[in-house]
Design an enzyme around this catalytic site. Structure first.
Site, short mmCIF file in Angstrom:
data_model
loop_
_atom_site.label_atom_id
_atom_site.label_comp_id
_atom_site.label_asym_id
_atom_site.label_seq_id
_atom_site.Cartn_x
_atom_site.Cartn_y
_atom_site.Cartn_z
N ALA A 239 0.86 -1.17 0.00
CA ALA A 239 0.00 0.00 0.00
C ALA A 239 0.91 1.23 0.00
O ALA A 239 2.08 1.16 0.40
CB ALA A 239 -0.89 -0.03 1.24
N GLY B 9 0.69 -4.96 1.07
CA GLY B 9 -0.51 -5.09 0.24
C GLY B 9 -0.27 -5.88 -1.04
O GLY B 9 -1.21 -6.42 -1.63
N GLU C 283 -0.58 -9.37 -0.04
CA GLU C 283 -1.99 -9.57 0.28
C GLU C 283 -2.86 -9.69 -0.97
O GLU C 283 -3.77 -10.51 -1.03
CB GLU C 283 -2.48 -8.42 1.18
CG GLU C 283 -1.84 -8.49 2.57
CD GLU C 283 -2.08 -7.26 3.40
OE1 GLU C 283 -1.78 -6.14 2.92
OE2 GLU C 283 -2.57 -7.39 4.54
N GLU D 284 4.71 -4.88 7.62
CA GLU D 284 3.95 -3.80 8.27
C GLU D 284 4.38 -3.46 9.68
O GLU D 284 4.38 -2.29 10.07
CB GLU D 284 2.45 -4.16 8.26
CG GLU D 284 1.76 -4.00 6.92
CD GLU D 284 1.83 -5.23 6.04
OE1 GLU D 284 2.63 -6.15 6.35
OE2 GLU D 284 1.10 -5.28 5.04
#
Ligand code: CO8
Length: 264
Positions: free
Chosen positions: A63, A108, A111, A131
């Site tokens: 992200a 992300g 993910e 993260e």
């Protein structure tokens, strides 16, 4: 479509996340474009989808850290929901999806690959959930999908330590199904998508639903679900033709043919 290119080749679609200047990091606009790209796919004609990243270095490097850096608690939660809604759409997409991971798949990026049915990668790929090193949790489903895919113990180790892993280790722990050279990756993904697209589409979709939904149920309910989806395949044109083709073949091997399944 903005940050996401959509290319439909016969019965397969290739979606390319295209923000190479930021290693294809997912900001709000990329997520919106991905959502729109998925909506644009006609799942009655397209039978399998490949997801990859633009450039030679990165699938998706996570992200967008710049965008996230100033979020309030409420905005952080909303950003998590935005990503999760798109990733759930991908995970429950009616047709099979293959992540062709061509480099970094961090945060992300890891993910989104786990929201696909199948992951294959190039030998320069790197996976990880970094993260906790940034002061946050994996917020686009990483805590849930990584544990389901590779087991809670290994998922906890990777997530708690924020350690990135290379392609060979991702293969060893079952996060990816196969590793290819960079040149071979996309052709291999398209070949696999083509093989899937040549099968009976109603049956393939039913298998996806049976596996995905069944994994959320206890075994008795899951078997019931399988029975229902199995039953749904009967009386379809594709079931009749698929079985008739096999029986013709038994009578006379010269009658072997590839069935052109109609999705009907
Ligand atoms: N966000 C924003 N920009 C990024 C990101 C990212 N995740 N990753 C790379 N970029 C940008 C860099 O800032 C750089 O931009 P610029 O040229 O303008 O400086 C450009 O991409 C190229 O990157 P690098 O120069 O850093 O390239 P390197 O080859 O030196 O390094 C790395 C590549 C190792 C991938 C490095 O870029 C890196 O560590 N990136 C961050 C990886 C990361 O930590 N990802 C996880 C992010 S957190 C996350 O994904 C949480 C998901 C859940 C969100 C839930 C919301 C609530």
């Amino acid at each position: 479509m903005g940050f996401v290119n959509v290319e439909v080749k016969d019965k397969i679609a290739v979606l390319t996340i295209n923000r190479p200047e930021a290693l294809n990091a997912l900001n709000s606009q990329v997520l919106d474009d991905l959502n729109a790209a998925l909506d644009s796919i006609d799942v009655n004609t397209v039978r399998a989808l490949v997801l990859t990243g633009a450039g030679e270095k990165s699938f998706v490097a996570g992200a967008d850290i710049g965008e996230m850096s100033t979020l309030t608690k409420a905005e952080g939660e909303a950003f998590g929901k935005k990503g999760n809604d798109v990733f759930r759409k991908l995970e429950t997409f009616p047709i099979p999806t293959i992540a062709a991971v061509n480099g970094f798949a961090l945060g992300g990026g890891c993910e989104i690959s786990m929201s696909c049915d199948i992951r294959i990668c190039s030998d320069n790929a790197m996976f990880g959930q970094p993260e906790v090193g940034l002061g946050i949790t994996p917020g686009f489903g990483g805590t849930q999908r990584l544990a389901r895919l590779i087991g809670a113990g290994m998922a906890k180790q990777l997530i708690y330590t924020a350690r990135n892993i290379k392609a060979d280790e991702a293969y060893r722990i079952g996060l990816v199904n196969a590793v290819y050279t960079q040149e071979e990756l996309l052709p291999a993904a398209e070949k696999m998508a083509g093989t899937i697209a040549a099968q009976a589409p109603i049956a393939v979709r039913a298998c996806k639903k049976a596996i995905n939904d069944g994994l959320q149920l206890d075994i008795d309910k899951a078997i019931e679900l399988e029975e229902k989806l199995f039953g749904d395949c009967f009386e379809t044109e594709d079931q009749r033709e698929g079985m008739a083709n096999f029986l013709r073949k038994k009578d006379d091997p010269k009658k072997v043919k590839v069935v052109d399944f109609k999705n009907a």
